[in-house]
Design a protein around this motif. Structure first.
Motif, PDB file in Angstrom:
ATOM      1  N   GLY A  96      45.573  54.955  70.984  1.00 35.98           N
ATOM      2  CA  GLY A  96      46.512  54.345  71.915  1.00 35.98           C
ATOM      3  C   GLY A  96      46.953  52.985  71.465  1.00 35.98           C
ATOM      4  N   HIS A  97      46.677  52.001  72.289  1.00 36.03           N
ATOM      5  CA  HIS A  97      47.187  50.656  72.069  1.00 36.03           C
ATOM      6  C   HIS A  97      46.427  49.917  70.973  1.00 36.03           C
ATOM      7  CE1 HIS A  97      49.610  51.204  75.602  1.00 36.03           C
ATOM      8  NE2 HIS A  97      48.527  51.532  76.299  1.00 36.03           N
ATOM      9  N   PRO A  98      47.132  49.070  70.226  1.00 39.75           N
ATOM     10  CA  PRO A  98      46.450  48.241  69.224  1.00 39.75           C
ATOM     11  C   PRO A  98      45.498  47.251  69.907  1.00 39.75           C
ATOM     12  CG  PRO A  98      48.841  48.165  68.933  1.00 39.75           C
ATOM     13  CD  PRO A  98      48.571  48.878  70.223  1.00 39.75           C
ATOM     14  N   GLY A  99      44.485  46.849  69.175  1.00 36.08           N
ATOM     15  CA  GLY A  99      43.516  45.896  69.687  1.00 36.08           C
ATOM     16  C   GLY A  99      42.135  46.207  69.162  1.00 36.08           C
ATOM     17  N   VAL A 100      41.142  45.624  69.795  1.00 31.86           N
ATOM     18  CA  VAL A 100      39.756  45.802  69.363  1.00 31.86           C
ATOM     19  C   VAL A 100      39.067  46.830  70.256  1.00 31.86           C
ATOM     20  CG1 VAL A 100      37.537  44.662  69.011  1.00 31.86           C
ATOM     21  CG2 VAL A 100      39.652  43.448  68.473  1.00 31.86           C
ATOM     22  N   TYR A 101      38.635  47.922  69.655  1.00 34.63           N
ATOM     23  CA  TYR A 101      37.844  48.941  70.323  1.00 34.63           C
ATOM     24  C   TYR A 101      36.376  48.616  70.057  1.00 34.63           C
ATOM     25  CZ  TYR A 101      41.989  51.754  71.174  1.00 34.63           C
ATOM     26  OH  TYR A 101      43.206  52.197  71.621  1.00 34.63           O
ATOM     27  N   ARG A 102      35.528  48.777  71.059  1.00 36.14           N
ATOM     28  CA  ARG A 102      34.114  48.439  70.910  1.00 36.14           C
ATOM     29  C   ARG A 102      33.250  49.664  71.151  1.00 36.14           C
ATOM     30  NH1 ARG A 102      33.054  43.482  69.908  1.00 36.14           N
ATOM     31  NH2 ARG A 102      34.499  41.838  70.441  1.00 36.14           N
ATOM     32  N   LEU A 103      32.276  49.846  70.263  1.00 36.16           N
ATOM     33  CA  LEU A 103      31.270  50.881  70.423  1.00 36.16           C
ATOM     34  C   LEU A 103      30.000  50.204  70.927  1.00 36.16           C
ATOM     35  CD1 LEU A 103      30.127  53.776  69.954  1.00 36.16           C
ATOM     36  CD2 LEU A 103      29.480  52.981  67.667  1.00 36.16           C
ATOM     37  N   PHE A 104      29.511  50.652  72.081  1.00 34.56           N
ATOM     38  CA  PHE A 104      28.259  50.154  72.640  1.00 34.56           C
ATOM     39  C   PHE A 104      27.211  51.248  72.496  1.00 34.56           C
ATOM     40  CE2 PHE A 104      31.493  47.725  74.893  1.00 34.56           C
ATOM     41  CZ  PHE A 104      31.003  46.433  74.758  1.00 34.56           C
ATOM     42  N   VAL A 105      26.068  50.895  71.929  1.00 37.31           N
ATOM     43  CA  VAL A 105      24.955  51.838  71.780  1.00 37.31           C
ATOM     44  C   VAL A 105      23.776  51.247  72.532  1.00 37.31           C
ATOM     45  CG1 VAL A 105      23.479  53.103  70.189  1.00 37.31           C
ATOM     46  CG2 VAL A 105      25.800  52.482  69.488  1.00 37.31           C
ATOM     47  N   GLU A 106      23.349  51.955  73.583  1.00 37.85           N
ATOM     48  CA  GLU A 106      22.228  51.494  74.399  1.00 37.85           C
ATOM     49  C   GLU A 106      21.016  52.379  74.118  1.00 37.85           C
ATOM     50  OE1 GLU A 106      21.023  51.134  79.063  1.00 37.85           O
ATOM     51  OE2 GLU A 106      23.121  50.893  78.506  1.00 37.85           O
ATOM     52  N   PHE A 107      19.920  51.750  73.724  1.00 40.01           N
ATOM     53  CA  PHE A 107      18.698  52.463  73.385  1.00 40.01           C
ATOM     54  C   PHE A 107      17.686  52.333  74.512  1.00 40.01           C
ATOM     55  CE2 PHE A 107      20.417  51.004  69.274  1.00 40.01           C
ATOM     56  CZ  PHE A 107      20.626  52.234  68.683  1.00 40.01           C
ATOM     57  N   ASN A 108      17.033  53.447  74.849  1.00 38.86           N
ATOM     58  CA  ASN A 108      15.981  53.454  75.857  1.00 38.86           C
ATOM     59  C   ASN A 108      14.749  54.126  75.244  1.00 38.86           C
ATOM     60  OD1 ASN A 108      14.467  53.403  78.154  1.00 38.86           O
ATOM     61  ND2 ASN A 108      15.665  54.939  79.242  1.00 38.86           N
ATOM     62  N   HIS A 109      13.872  53.333  74.645  1.00 40.85           N
ATOM     63  CA  HIS A 109      12.664  53.827  73.962  1.00 40.85           C
ATOM     64  C   HIS A 109      13.019  54.926  72.964  1.00 40.85           C
ATOM     65  CE1 HIS A 109      10.048  51.466  76.513  1.00 40.85           C
ATOM     66  NE2 HIS A 109      10.792  51.852  77.540  1.00 40.85           N
ATOM     67  N   TYR A 110      14.092  54.698  72.197  1.00 42.73           N
ATOM     68  CA  TYR A 110      14.638  55.684  71.265  1.00 42.73           C
ATOM     69  C   TYR A 110      13.833  55.698  69.973  1.00 42.73           C
ATOM     70  CZ  TYR A 110      18.147  57.963  68.289  1.00 42.73           C
ATOM     71  OH  TYR A 110      18.811  58.795  67.445  1.00 42.73           O
ATOM     72  N   THR A 111      13.378  56.883  69.594  1.00 45.39           N
ATOM     73  CA  THR A 111      12.751  57.095  68.293  1.00 45.39           C
ATOM     74  C   THR A 111      13.485  58.243  67.635  1.00 45.39           C
ATOM     75  OG1 THR A 111      10.590  56.323  69.042  1.00 45.39           O
ATOM     76  CG2 THR A 111      10.626  57.732  67.095  1.00 45.39           C
ATOM     77  N   GLY A 112      14.048  57.983  66.456  1.00 44.09           N
ATOM     78  CA  GLY A 112      14.810  59.005  65.751  1.00 44.09           C
ATOM     79  C   GLY A 112      15.735  58.374  64.735  1.00 44.09           C
ATOM     80  N   THR A 113      16.761  59.146  64.352  1.00 48.07           N
ATOM     81  CA  THR A 113      17.724  58.702  63.348  1.00 48.07           C
ATOM     82  C   THR A 113      19.131  58.787  63.927  1.00 48.07           C
ATOM     83  OG1 THR A 113      16.298  59.534  61.596  1.00 48.07           O
ATOM     84  CG2 THR A 113      18.585  59.102  61.012  1.00 48.07           C
ATOM     85  N   LEU A 114      19.902  57.747  63.696  1.00 50.35           N
ATOM     86  CA  LEU A 114      21.292  57.694  64.130  1.00 50.35           C
ATOM     87  C   LEU A 114      22.147  57.533  62.873  1.00 50.35           C
ATOM     88  CD1 LEU A 114      22.881  57.731  66.764  1.00 50.35           C
ATOM     89  CD2 LEU A 114      22.689  55.257  66.833  1.00 50.35           C
ATOM     90  N   ASP A 115      23.000  58.513  62.602  1.00 45.67           N
ATOM     91  CA  ASP A 115      23.832  58.513  61.382  1.00 45.67           C
ATOM     92  C   ASP A 115      25.298  58.628  61.801  1.00 45.67           C
ATOM     93  OD1 ASP A 115      24.814  58.631  58.830  1.00 45.67           O
ATOM     94  OD2 ASP A 115      24.005  60.607  58.372  1.00 45.67           O
ATOM     95  N   LEU A 116      25.982  57.507  61.877  1.00 45.36           N
ATOM     96  CA  LEU A 116      27.378  57.463  62.322  1.00 45.36           C
ATOM     97  C   LEU A 116      28.267  56.918  61.212  1.00 45.36           C
ATOM     98  CD1 LEU A 116      26.887  55.953  65.878  1.00 45.36           C
ATOM     99  CD2 LEU A 116      27.110  58.346  65.258  1.00 45.36           C
ATOM    100  N   ASP A 117      29.481  57.448  61.135  1.00 40.76           N
ATOM    101  CA  ASP A 117      30.492  56.977  60.192  1.00 40.76           C
ATOM    102  C   ASP A 117      31.759  56.626  60.948  1.00 40.76           C
ATOM    103  OD1 ASP A 117      28.998  57.403  57.757  1.00 40.76           O
ATOM    104  OD2 ASP A 117      29.343  59.555  58.058  1.00 40.76           O
ATOM    105  N   GLU A 118      32.411  55.549  60.544  1.00 35.22           N
ATOM    106  CA  GLU A 118      33.683  55.151  61.147  1.00 35.22           C
ATOM    107  C   GLU A 118      34.766  56.129  60.718  1.00 35.22           C
ATOM    108  OE1 GLU A 118      36.826  51.430  60.963  1.00 35.22           O
ATOM    109  OE2 GLU A 118      34.836  51.205  60.084  1.00 35.22           O
ATOM    110  N   VAL A 119      35.620  56.524  61.666  1.00 31.23           N
ATOM    111  CA  VAL A 119      36.751  57.405  61.357  1.00 31.23           C
ATOM    112  C   VAL A 119      38.036  56.766  61.855  1.00 31.23           C
ATOM    113  CG1 VAL A 119      35.443  59.550  61.333  1.00 31.23           C
ATOM    114  CG2 VAL A 119      36.422  58.762  63.464  1.00 31.23           C
ATOM    115  N   ARG A 120      39.079  56.945  61.091  1.00 29.37           N
ATOM    116  CA  ARG A 120      40.418  56.455  61.449  1.00 29.37           C
ATOM    117  C   ARG A 120      41.439  57.529  61.125  1.00 29.37           C
ATOM    118  NH1 ARG A 120      40.982  50.994  62.283  1.00 29.37           N
ATOM    119  NH2 ARG A 120      39.076  49.807  61.983  1.00 29.37           N
ATOM    120  N   ASP A 121      42.382  57.703  62.034  1.00 22.10           N
ATOM    121  CA  ASP A 121      43.459  58.694  61.809  1.00 22.10           C
ATOM    122  C   ASP A 121      44.799  58.009  61.928  1.00 22.10           C
ATOM    123  OD1 ASP A 121      41.615  60.793  61.557  1.00 22.10           O
ATOM    124  OD2 ASP A 121      41.582  61.073  63.713  1.00 22.10           O
TER     125      ASP A 121
END
Length: 121
Positions: A96-121
């Motif tokens: 949609g509109h230009p500007g700053v998009y923010r990703l918030f990741v909230e952890f609650n006693h998280y144990t594991g692996t998080l593998d994320l990649d930025e995507v742009r179209d």
């Protein structure tokens, strides 16, 4: 020497029980987390109308939960996902509109692996 070793063990234990241990950087490398707690945020700039930005990847959870939210420049959540125990694919993309998009990741006693990649179209 024993005192230094004892101090190091105490420091790691304190980190584990307060913030958790994090090895890696979400959206840049696969991140291994042990008892992670708290919230992280990441910013993505979008410069043109009609383009999209976000993250895709996987979350593998042994215990705890992670909640991911993508918020557009006006502060409206445009995508969200929760990762309970198990292996899940993640796709959070906003456009949609230009500007700053923010990703918030909230952890609650998280144990594991998080593998994320930025995507742009």
């Amino acid at each position: 020497m024993r005192f230094l070793l004892l101090a190091l063990v105490a420091a790691v234990a304190l980190l584990y029980f307060t913030f958790g241990l994090r090895l890696g950087y979400v959206t840049l490398t696969p991140t291994h987390l042990l008892n992670a707690q708290g919230q992280n945020s990441y910013a993505y700039s979008l410069f043109e109308d009609g383009k999209s930005v976000g993250v895709r990847g996987t979350c593998t959870v042994s215990s705890g939960r992670a909640t991911l939210r993508l918020v557009d420049p006006s502060g409206t959540q445009v995508a969200g996902q929760e990762c309970p125990p198990g292996r899940w694919s993640v796709s959070l993309v906003g456009s949609g509109h230009p500007g700053v998009y923010r990703l918030f990741v909230e952890f609650n006693h998280y144990t594991g692996t998080l593998d994320l990649d930025e995507v742009r179209d």
